[in-house]
Write an enzyme that holds these catalytic residues in place. Structure first.
Site, PDB file in Angstrom:
ATOM      1  N   PHE A  65       8.486  -1.900   8.291  1.00  0.00           N
ATOM      2  CA  PHE A  65       7.530  -1.666   9.380  1.00  0.00           C
ATOM      3  C   PHE A  65       7.162  -2.982  10.090  1.00  0.00           C
ATOM      4  CE2 PHE A  65       2.676  -1.335   9.649  1.00  0.00           C
ATOM      5  CZ  PHE A  65       2.685  -1.057  11.014  1.00  0.00           C
ATOM      6  N   GLY A 117      12.816   0.190   3.958  1.00  0.00           N
ATOM      7  CA  GLY A 117      13.180  -0.165   5.335  1.00  0.00           C
ATOM      8  C   GLY A 117      14.341   0.694   5.810  1.00  0.00           C
ATOM      9  N   ILE A 137      15.814  -9.437  -2.953  1.00  0.00           N
ATOM     10  CA  ILE A 137      15.198 -10.780  -2.946  1.00  0.00           C
ATOM     11  C   ILE A 137      15.149 -11.407  -4.342  1.00  0.00           C
ATOM     12  CG2 ILE A 137      13.793 -10.556  -0.860  1.00  0.00           C
ATOM     13  CD1 ILE A 137      11.409  -9.922  -2.834  1.00  0.00           C
ATOM     14  N   ALA A 170       8.584  -6.531   0.031  1.00  0.00           N
ATOM     15  CA  ALA A 170       7.730  -6.225  -1.130  1.00  0.00           C
ATOM     16  C   ALA A 170       7.717  -4.712  -1.299  1.00  0.00           C
ATOM     17  CB  ALA A 170       6.307  -6.722  -0.898  1.00  0.00           C
ATOM     18  N   TYR A 218      -0.555  -4.603  -7.695  1.00  0.00           N
ATOM     19  CA  TYR A 218      -0.112  -5.073  -6.368  1.00  0.00           C
ATOM     20  C   TYR A 218      -0.984  -6.249  -5.917  1.00  0.00           C
ATOM     21  CZ  TYR A 218       0.456  -4.981  -1.271  1.00  0.00           C
ATOM     22  OH  TYR A 218       0.662  -5.339   0.044  1.00  0.00           O
ATOM     23  N   ASN A 234      -5.445  -3.775   6.772  1.00  0.00           N
ATOM     24  CA  ASN A 234      -4.629  -2.548   6.880  1.00  0.00           C
ATOM     25  C   ASN A 234      -3.895  -2.524   8.218  1.00  0.00           C
ATOM     26  OD1 ASN A 234      -6.654  -1.962   4.720  1.00  0.00           O
ATOM     27  ND2 ASN A 234      -5.450  -0.092   4.619  1.00  0.00           N
ATOM     28  N   PHE A 237      -8.953  11.234   0.403  1.00  0.00           N
ATOM     29  CA  PHE A 237      -9.180  10.985  -1.031  1.00  0.00           C
ATOM     30  C   PHE A 237     -10.585  10.417  -1.206  1.00  0.00           C
ATOM     31  CE2 PHE A 237      -4.501  10.503  -0.511  1.00  0.00           C
ATOM     32  CZ  PHE A 237      -4.157  11.662  -1.198  1.00  0.00           C
ATOM     33  N   ARG A 256     -12.137   0.542   6.010  1.00  0.00           N
ATOM     34  CA  ARG A 256     -10.987  -0.357   6.150  1.00  0.00           C
ATOM     35  C   ARG A 256     -11.088  -1.092   7.485  1.00  0.00           C
ATOM     36  NH1 ARG A 256     -10.746   0.982   1.610  1.00  0.00           N
ATOM     37  NH2 ARG A 256      -8.932   1.581   0.349  1.00  0.00           N
ATOM     38  N   GLU A 310      -6.761   6.128  -7.932  1.00  0.00           N
ATOM     39  CA  GLU A 310      -7.001   5.073  -8.932  1.00  0.00           C
ATOM     40  C   GLU A 310      -7.003   3.709  -8.252  1.00  0.00           C
ATOM     41  OE1 GLU A 310      -7.388   4.790 -12.352  1.00  0.00           O
ATOM     42  OE2 GLU A 310      -7.719   6.953 -12.207  1.00  0.00           O
TER      43      GLU A 310
HETATM   44  P1  NAD Z   1       7.628  -1.831   4.387  1.00  0.00           P
HETATM   45  O1  NAD Z   1       7.802  -1.077   3.120  1.00  0.00           O
HETATM   46  O2  NAD Z   1       7.811  -1.104   5.672  1.00  0.00           O
HETATM   47  O3  NAD Z   1       8.548  -3.120   4.410  1.00  0.00           O
HETATM   48  C1  NAD Z   1       8.974  -3.782   3.247  1.00  0.00           C
HETATM   49  C2  NAD Z   1      10.459  -4.074   3.412  1.00  0.00           C
HETATM   50  O4  NAD Z   1      10.906  -4.798   2.258  1.00  0.00           O
HETATM   51  C3  NAD Z   1      11.314  -2.814   3.505  1.00  0.00           C
HETATM   52  O5  NAD Z   1      12.233  -2.943   4.567  1.00  0.00           O
HETATM   53  C4  NAD Z   1      12.022  -2.747   2.161  1.00  0.00           C
HETATM   54  O6  NAD Z   1      13.275  -2.073   2.234  1.00  0.00           O
HETATM   55  C5  NAD Z   1      12.131  -4.221   1.816  1.00  0.00           C
HETATM   56  N1  NAD Z   1      12.239  -4.488   0.377  1.00  0.00           N
HETATM   57  C6  NAD Z   1      11.478  -3.959  -0.610  1.00  0.00           C
HETATM   58  N2  NAD Z   1      11.850  -4.455  -1.795  1.00  0.00           N
HETATM   59  C7  NAD Z   1      12.889  -5.309  -1.551  1.00  0.00           C
HETATM   60  C8  NAD Z   1      13.706  -6.122  -2.372  1.00  0.00           C
HETATM   61  N3  NAD Z   1      13.557  -6.142  -3.705  1.00  0.00           N
HETATM   62  N4  NAD Z   1      14.672  -6.873  -1.793  1.00  0.00           N
HETATM   63  C9  NAD Z   1      14.853  -6.847  -0.446  1.00  0.00           C
HETATM   64  N5  NAD Z   1      14.103  -6.085   0.378  1.00  0.00           N
HETATM   65  C10 NAD Z   1      13.136  -5.332  -0.167  1.00  0.00           C
HETATM   66  O7  NAD Z   1       6.162  -2.488   4.299  1.00  0.00           O
HETATM   67  P2  NAD Z   1       5.309  -3.269   5.383  1.00  0.00           P
HETATM   68  O8  NAD Z   1       4.069  -2.488   5.591  1.00  0.00           O
HETATM   69  O9  NAD Z   1       6.144  -3.657   6.535  1.00  0.00           O
HETATM   70  O10 NAD Z   1       4.905  -4.559   4.537  1.00  0.00           O
HETATM   71  C11 NAD Z   1       5.449  -5.846   4.806  1.00  0.00           C
HETATM   72  C12 NAD Z   1       4.703  -6.867   3.953  1.00  0.00           C
HETATM   73  O11 NAD Z   1       3.314  -6.891   4.304  1.00  0.00           O
HETATM   74  C13 NAD Z   1       4.742  -6.584   2.463  1.00  0.00           C
HETATM   75  O12 NAD Z   1       4.840  -7.819   1.768  1.00  0.00           O
HETATM   76  C14 NAD Z   1       3.401  -5.943   2.180  1.00  0.00           C
HETATM   77  O13 NAD Z   1       2.996  -6.116   0.837  1.00  0.00           O
HETATM   78  C15 NAD Z   1       2.516  -6.703   3.135  1.00  0.00           C
HETATM   79  N6  NAD Z   1       1.290  -5.987   3.499  1.00  0.00           N
HETATM   80  C16 NAD Z   1       1.336  -4.850   4.244  1.00  0.00           C
HETATM   81  C17 NAD Z   1       0.142  -4.236   4.601  1.00  0.00           C
HETATM   82  C18 NAD Z   1       0.118  -3.000   5.458  1.00  0.00           C
HETATM   83  O14 NAD Z   1      -0.988  -2.556   5.777  1.00  0.00           O
HETATM   84  N7  NAD Z   1       1.248  -2.453   5.844  1.00  0.00           N
HETATM   85  C19 NAD Z   1      -1.091  -4.758   4.184  1.00  0.00           C
HETATM   86  C20 NAD Z   1      -1.080  -5.916   3.415  1.00  0.00           C
HETATM   87  C21 NAD Z   1       0.108  -6.541   3.091  1.00  0.00           C
HETATM   88  C1  UD2 Z   2      -3.296  -1.045   2.086  1.00  0.00           C
HETATM   89  C2  UD2 Z   2      -1.826  -1.424   2.046  1.00  0.00           C
HETATM   90  C3  UD2 Z   2      -1.513  -2.203   0.835  1.00  0.00           C
HETATM   91  C4  UD2 Z   2      -2.505  -3.304   0.579  1.00  0.00           C
HETATM   92  C5  UD2 Z   2      -3.959  -2.912   0.855  1.00  0.00           C
HETATM   93  C6  UD2 Z   2      -4.856  -4.105   1.026  1.00  0.00           C
HETATM   94  C7  UD2 Z   2      -0.501   0.365   3.073  1.00  0.00           C
HETATM   95  C8  UD2 Z   2       0.374   1.520   2.821  1.00  0.00           C
HETATM   96  N1  UD2 Z   2      -1.001  -0.216   1.975  1.00  0.00           N
HETATM   97  O1  UD2 Z   2      -3.665  -0.232   0.966  1.00  0.00           O
HETATM   98  O2  UD2 Z   2      -0.188  -2.704   1.004  1.00  0.00           O
HETATM   99  O3  UD2 Z   2      -2.132  -4.445   1.248  1.00  0.00           O
HETATM  100  O4  UD2 Z   2      -4.091  -2.191   2.068  1.00  0.00           O
HETATM  101  O5  UD2 Z   2      -6.146  -3.740   0.642  1.00  0.00           O
HETATM  102  O6  UD2 Z   2      -0.738  -0.032   4.182  1.00  0.00           O
HETATM  103  N2  UD2 Z   2      -6.190   7.826   2.235  1.00  0.00           N
HETATM  104  C9  UD2 Z   2      -6.618   9.124   2.449  1.00  0.00           C
HETATM  105  N3  UD2 Z   2      -5.676  10.068   2.758  1.00  0.00           N
HETATM  106  C10 UD2 Z   2      -4.343   9.788   2.855  1.00  0.00           C
HETATM  107  C11 UD2 Z   2      -3.926   8.450   2.613  1.00  0.00           C
HETATM  108  C12 UD2 Z   2      -4.880   7.492   2.304  1.00  0.00           C
HETATM  109  O7  UD2 Z   2      -7.809   9.425   2.352  1.00  0.00           O
HETATM  110  O8  UD2 Z   2      -3.551  10.697   3.152  1.00  0.00           O
HETATM  111  C13 UD2 Z   2      -7.212   6.796   1.958  1.00  0.00           C
HETATM  112  C14 UD2 Z   2      -6.939   5.985   0.716  1.00  0.00           C
HETATM  113  O9  UD2 Z   2      -7.455   6.604  -0.426  1.00  0.00           O
HETATM  114  C15 UD2 Z   2      -7.657   4.682   1.064  1.00  0.00           C
HETATM  115  C16 UD2 Z   2      -7.490   4.577   2.581  1.00  0.00           C
HETATM  116  O10 UD2 Z   2      -7.175   5.873   3.044  1.00  0.00           O
HETATM  117  O11 UD2 Z   2      -9.024   4.773   0.761  1.00  0.00           O
HETATM  118  C17 UD2 Z   2      -6.392   3.622   2.994  1.00  0.00           C
HETATM  119  O12 UD2 Z   2      -5.240   3.957   2.244  1.00  0.00           O
HETATM  120  P1  UD2 Z   2      -3.807   3.277   2.533  1.00  0.00           P
HETATM  121  O13 UD2 Z   2      -2.868   3.829   1.530  1.00  0.00           O
HETATM  122  O14 UD2 Z   2      -3.468   3.393   3.966  1.00  0.00           O
HETATM  123  O15 UD2 Z   2      -4.078   1.725   2.324  1.00  0.00           O
HETATM  124  P2  UD2 Z   2      -4.778   0.885   1.153  1.00  0.00           P
HETATM  125  O16 UD2 Z   2      -6.022   0.334   1.726  1.00  0.00           O
HETATM  126  O17 UD2 Z   2      -4.834   1.631  -0.118  1.00  0.00           O
END
Ligand code: NAD
Ligand code: UD2
Length: 306
Positions: free
Chosen positions: A12, A37, A53, A74, A142, A171, A203, A210, A270
């Site tokens: 993403f 991805g 990785i 990740a 995590y 988020n 949930f 957030r 959880e």
């Molecule tokens: P995502 O799942 O869309 O992207 C993660 C990518 O990493 C995917 O393309 C996946 O295929 C790849 N990947 C996973 N494990 C791998 C491995 N072992 N080797 C090589 N590639 C691998 O998630 P995202 O939301 O784009 O997250 C990107 C980064 O941002 C992550 O490090 C995530 O922890 C961090 N992050 C995301 C959020 C959020 O709200 N989306 C919040 C905080 C931190």
């Molecule tokens: C997000 C990130 C995670 C981490 C964290 C940082 C994603 C997927 N995860 O976790 O990577 O970095 O932020 O704090 O972006 N919820 C509902 N209904 C649903 C789905 C979720 O109520 O269908 C609630 C969930 O219980 C939580 C909130 O929405 O209270 C956000 O949930 P999430 O999974 O989008 O993200 P979070 O904060 O757990």
């Protein structure tokens, strides 16, 4: 022309970063195992290497050719880390140490590594804005592993002279966030279900809050962080400083979509964080950037992308 390695570039956030890097004239190599991805997310001018990785030989051979690394790969789900503690740890922490280790490039200058940390490092916080010095008490594996990445970034700087910058994403939401996994971001799940006229599930009581930041704003922070990477291993919040409860989010999303669907309730997850809102001031002072897409604008762009 400079060459950037983006791990997780088919995901993403990574795929949006790759688009902007290519627009800015960089050559981009992506390392992704395609676990979450998708190849169709990836800009066709990027070179894709499908691999893990944690494979040090592979990462070493790629990093030799690059000038900097954005490390985003990740298993990006707190709930997956609850279910597969060891497996997520191997990717989220050991995989990151592997990146720092090869970034040393023995014999050549180390390359800077910009890596994704997370608001999950704080665990439960008060309702107020939290800045970077707030105590770190992660609730999930995590979050603990993301904190571990920050600690190892310090080691990479101290022992090996690797410049790093960690970004604690709050988020993130926007187009290409996969709604099909139950552990995907709540906004992508709600948006997908509202548009297909299906019920959404909250949930817990829905009063958890957030700080949602749109993906294009996050990409601006990532690119600006290239100039912030030092051996001191600085870390910044990437957030808006605005909070919304999940209950209010559901209403706002339905308003923007002009579509009302039933709201169901289930037990809280959880390790779910109750409040999460970051102070964006340090990043603003150092990067001269603030998030500029409001939640309404971001939701509207997201709905249009479906
Ligand atoms: P995502 O799942 O869309 O992207 C993660 C990518 O990493 C995917 O393309 C996946 O295929 C790849 N990947 C996973 N494990 C791998 C491995 N072992 N080797 C090589 N590639 C691998 O998630 P995202 O939301 O784009 O997250 C990107 C980064 O941002 C992550 O490090 C995530 O922890 C961090 N992050 C995301 C959020 C959020 O709200 N989306 C919040 C905080 C931190
Ligand atoms: C997000 C990130 C995670 C981490 C964290 C940082 C994603 C997927 N995860 O976790 O990577 O970095 O932020 O704090 O972006 N919820 C509902 N209904 C649903 C789905 C979720 O109520 O269908 C609630 C969930 O219980 C939580 C909130 O929405 O209270 C956000 O949930 P999430 O999974 O989008 O993200 P979070 O904060 O757990």
């Amino acid at each position: 022309m400079k060459t950037m390695l983006v791990t997780g570039g088919c995901g993403f956030i990574g795929s949006h970063l790759v688009d902007v890097l290519i627009d800015q004239g960089y050559q981009v190599i992506v390392l992704d195992d395609l676990s979450t991805g998708r190849e169709y997310n990836l800009n066709d001018q990027a070179e894709l290497i499908v691999g893990n990785i944690t494979n040090s030989t592979l990462v070493n051979s790629i990093i030799k050719e690059t000038d900097a690394c954005f490390h985003l790969a990740a298993i990006a789900s707190t709930q997956s880390s609850n279910q597969d503690w060891v497996g997520t740890h191997q990717v989220n922490l050991t995989g990151t140490i592997n990146i720092f280790n090869v970034a040393r490039r023995t014999g050549k200058r180390p390359i800077p590594v910009i890596y994704a940390s997370s608001a999950a490092v704080y665990g439960n916080t008060e309702e107020n804005l939290i800045d970077e010095s707030y105590p770190k008490q992660p609730l999930t594996a995590y979050g603990a592993d993301k904190l571990g990445c920050e600690l190892h970034a310090k080691v990479a700087g101290n022992i090996d002279g690797v410049p790093t910058c960690g970004l604690r994403f709050f988020n993130v939401y926007g187009p290409r966030q996969d709604p099909s996994s139950p552990y995907s971001g709540v906004i992508s799940i709600f948006a997908n279900r509202i548009l297909s006229n299906q019920s959404i599930t909250i949930f817990g009581d829905g009063n958890q809050t957030r700080d949602f930041i749109f993906v294009s704003d996050v990409v601006r922070y990532l690119i600006a962080a290239l100039n912030q990477a030092t051996t001191e291993a600085p870390v910044f919040n990437v957030c808006t400083g605005e909070r919304i409860s999940i209950h209010e989010l559901a209403q706002t999303a339905m308003n923007v979509a002009e579509q009302v669907v039933p709201i169901l309730h289930q037990d809280p997850r959880e390790g779910d964080i109750r409040y999460s809102i970051g102070n964006p001031k340090a990043a603003k002072d150092n990067f001269n950037i603030t998030a500029n897409i409001t939640l309404q604008e971001g939701l509207s762009q997201l709905f249009k992308s479906f």
